[in-house]
Design a protein around this motif. Structure first.
Motif, PDB file in Angstrom:
ATOM      1  N   ARG A  79      20.914  19.046  -7.688  1.00 23.63           N
ATOM      2  CA  ARG A  79      22.324  18.681  -7.650  1.00 23.63           C
ATOM      3  C   ARG A  79      22.787  18.120  -8.999  1.00 23.63           C
ATOM      4  O   ARG A  79      23.923  18.359  -9.424  1.00 23.63           O
ATOM      5  CB  ARG A  79      22.564  17.668  -6.533  1.00 23.63           C
ATOM      6  CG  ARG A  79      24.021  17.406  -6.241  1.00 23.63           C
ATOM      7  CD  ARG A  79      24.209  16.652  -4.945  1.00 23.63           C
ATOM      8  NE  ARG A  79      23.777  17.417  -3.794  1.00 23.63           N
ATOM      9  CZ  ARG A  79      24.493  18.386  -3.216  1.00 23.63           C
ATOM     10  NH1 ARG A  79      25.681  18.707  -3.702  1.00 23.63           N
ATOM     11  NH2 ARG A  79      24.030  19.030  -2.165  1.00 23.63           N
ATOM     12  N   VAL A  80      21.932  17.378  -9.654  1.00 26.17           N
ATOM     13  CA  VAL A  80      22.261  16.805 -10.962  1.00 26.17           C
ATOM     14  C   VAL A  80      21.336  17.418 -12.001  1.00 26.17           C
ATOM     15  O   VAL A  80      20.119  17.307 -11.899  1.00 26.17           O
ATOM     16  CB  VAL A  80      22.097  15.268 -10.962  1.00 26.17           C
ATOM     17  CG1 VAL A  80      22.398  14.717 -12.346  1.00 26.17           C
ATOM     18  CG2 VAL A  80      22.995  14.623  -9.919  1.00 26.17           C
ATOM     19  N   VAL A 112       7.912  20.279  -1.427  1.00 30.99           N
ATOM     20  CA  VAL A 112       8.437  21.562  -0.963  1.00 30.99           C
ATOM     21  C   VAL A 112       9.217  21.374   0.333  1.00 30.99           C
ATOM     22  O   VAL A 112      10.312  21.914   0.511  1.00 30.99           O
ATOM     23  CB  VAL A 112       7.300  22.593  -0.777  1.00 30.99           C
ATOM     24  CG1 VAL A 112       7.783  23.811   0.004  1.00 30.99           C
ATOM     25  CG2 VAL A 112       6.747  23.022  -2.127  1.00 30.99           C
ATOM     26  N   TRP A 113       8.670  20.590   1.250  1.00 34.19           N
ATOM     27  CA  TRP A 113       9.355  20.355   2.520  1.00 34.19           C
ATOM     28  C   TRP A 113      10.651  19.565   2.311  1.00 34.19           C
ATOM     29  O   TRP A 113      11.686  19.899   2.881  1.00 34.19           O
ATOM     30  CB  TRP A 113       8.444  19.608   3.491  1.00 34.19           C
ATOM     31  CG  TRP A 113       9.122  19.377   4.812  1.00 34.19           C
ATOM     32  CD1 TRP A 113       9.296  20.273   5.826  1.00 34.19           C
ATOM     33  CD2 TRP A 113       9.745  18.160   5.243  1.00 34.19           C
ATOM     34  NE1 TRP A 113       9.996  19.690   6.859  1.00 34.19           N
ATOM     35  CE2 TRP A 113      10.288  18.407   6.532  1.00 34.19           C
ATOM     36  CE3 TRP A 113       9.903  16.907   4.672  1.00 34.19           C
ATOM     37  CZ2 TRP A 113      10.968  17.420   7.250  1.00 34.19           C
ATOM     38  CZ3 TRP A 113      10.593  15.930   5.386  1.00 34.19           C
ATOM     39  CH2 TRP A 113      11.111  16.195   6.660  1.00 34.19           C
ATOM     40  N   GLU A 114      10.616  18.520   1.488  1.00 40.49           N
ATOM     41  CA  GLU A 114      11.804  17.703   1.273  1.00 40.49           C
ATOM     42  C   GLU A 114      12.935  18.501   0.631  1.00 40.49           C
ATOM     43  O   GLU A 114      14.106  18.308   0.956  1.00 40.49           O
ATOM     44  CB  GLU A 114      11.463  16.495   0.390  1.00 40.49           C
ATOM     45  CG  GLU A 114      10.607  15.445   1.069  1.00 40.49           C
ATOM     46  CD  GLU A 114      10.219  14.310   0.141  1.00 40.49           C
ATOM     47  OE1 GLU A 114       9.635  13.333   0.625  1.00 40.49           O
ATOM     48  OE2 GLU A 114      10.497  14.409  -1.081  1.00 40.49           O
ATOM     49  N   GLU A 115      12.593  19.402  -0.285  1.00 42.02           N
ATOM     50  CA  GLU A 115      13.619  20.102  -1.046  1.00 42.02           C
ATOM     51  C   GLU A 115      14.069  21.419  -0.414  1.00 42.02           C
ATOM     52  O   GLU A 115      15.116  21.950  -0.791  1.00 42.02           O
ATOM     53  CB  GLU A 115      13.120  20.348  -2.476  1.00 42.02           C
ATOM     54  CG  GLU A 115      12.898  19.042  -3.237  1.00 42.02           C
ATOM     55  CD  GLU A 115      12.545  19.235  -4.686  1.00 42.02           C
ATOM     56  OE1 GLU A 115      12.601  18.256  -5.436  1.00 42.02           O
ATOM     57  OE2 GLU A 115      12.208  20.375  -5.074  1.00 42.02           O
ATOM     58  N   THR A 116      13.278  21.949   0.548  1.00 43.30           N
ATOM     59  CA  THR A 116      13.647  23.232   1.161  1.00 43.30           C
ATOM     60  C   THR A 116      13.578  23.215   2.689  1.00 43.30           C
ATOM     61  O   THR A 116      14.126  24.114   3.323  1.00 43.30           O
ATOM     62  CB  THR A 116      12.731  24.365   0.664  1.00 43.30           C
ATOM     63  OG1 THR A 116      11.399  24.161   1.172  1.00 43.30           O
ATOM     64  CG2 THR A 116      12.697  24.414  -0.859  1.00 43.30           C
ATOM     65  N   SER A 164      20.869  14.990  -1.194  1.00 38.40           N
ATOM     66  CA  SER A 164      21.403  14.221  -2.321  1.00 38.40           C
ATOM     67  C   SER A 164      20.787  14.672  -3.648  1.00 38.40           C
ATOM     68  O   SER A 164      21.353  14.426  -4.715  1.00 38.40           O
ATOM     69  CB  SER A 164      21.127  12.727  -2.122  1.00 38.40           C
ATOM     70  OG  SER A 164      19.736  12.468  -2.053  1.00 38.40           O
ATOM     71  N   GLU A 165      19.632  15.342  -3.585  1.00 41.19           N
ATOM     72  CA  GLU A 165      18.940  15.785  -4.790  1.00 41.19           C
ATOM     73  C   GLU A 165      19.060  17.293  -5.018  1.00 41.19           C
ATOM     74  O   GLU A 165      19.085  17.747  -6.158  1.00 41.19           O
ATOM     75  CB  GLU A 165      17.457  15.412  -4.726  1.00 41.19           C
ATOM     76  CG  GLU A 165      17.189  13.920  -4.646  1.00 41.19           C
ATOM     77  CD  GLU A 165      15.710  13.607  -4.531  1.00 41.19           C
ATOM     78  OE1 GLU A 165      14.896  14.535  -4.683  1.00 41.19           O
ATOM     79  OE2 GLU A 165      15.365  12.439  -4.279  1.00 41.19           O
TER      80      GLU A 165
END
Length: 212
Positions: A79-80, A112-116, A164-165
């Motif tokens: 996101r940033v 990987v799990w947190e971001e996808t 948020s990321e």
């Protein structure tokens, strides 16, 4: 000398009056009572201090997760990120390992799990790159590229957990790598992946290059 944080005032006495040096401070967010300050003193005064420094590197990991058909891989957009000339970069899902002693295996599976929202199992490491004086607090940074296997019961549904990321996550066709803009770290690795796919027609030999 290991001092709990509630006795931190003793550090001033040890440094001023007894020739101790500040070595490191370790903070445990999950249990602050474990946090401490480490002071050291090399006792033979006629010798050079040979104690190693603490936490010389930060370590991150990126996960290469192939689709069931082995023609696509997971990628994300943060996101940033810096303003790029041709739009935002894609990158492999991943990030820094937790300070609590997280392994590369556990760290890259978590990231990987947190971001996808995709659950995948660590298979091994392809290699790493080191950047000196680039990471947090000007510490050298190690980045591991890891192969992960999609869990059979998982499927390929994407459900970003850390919205948020991460702004976007997608399965990208290996053949389409040249038409996408990737982060510098991902570019060098994915270029080789694309060349292998074009040369072999598949990625069947990928596992043979993984370090267990």
């Amino acid at each position: 000398m290991k001092l709990p944080l509630e006795k931190m005032s003793l550090a001033d006495v040890a440094i001023r009056n007894h020739s101790f040096k500040m070595h490191h401070l370790k903070n445990y967010d999950e249990d602050v009572t474990k946090s401490y300050i480490m002071l050291t003193r090399w006792l033979p005064e006629n010798e050079e201090d040979k104690l190693p420094i603490f936490a010389s590197h930060t370590i991150g990991a990126g996960g290469l997760v192939l689709s069931a058909c082995r023609t696509r891989f997971l990628a994300i957009q943060e996101r940033v990120q810096r303003q790029m000339k041709y739009g935002p970069n894609w990158k492999l899902p991943g990030g820094l390992l937790n300070q609590s002693g997280e392994s590369i295996k556990d760290g890259v599976e978590r990231e990987v799990w947190e971001e996808t929202g995709v659950k995948a199992t660590f298979q091994g490491t392809f290699g790493f790159r080191e950047l000196v004086s680039w990471g947090m607090f000007q510490q050298p940074d190690l980045y591991m590229v890891c192969l992960l296997q999609l869990q059979k019961e998982q499927g390929e549904h994407i459900d970003i957990q850390h919205v948020s990321e991460v702004s976007k996550a997608a399965w990208i066709d290996v053949k389409a790598i040249p038409s996408h803009q990737f982060s510098p770290i991902a570019t060098s690795f994915l270029r080789d992946l694309h060349e292998e796919y074009c040369r072999e027609g598949n990625l069947d030999k990928l596992e043979s290059r993984v370090l267990q």
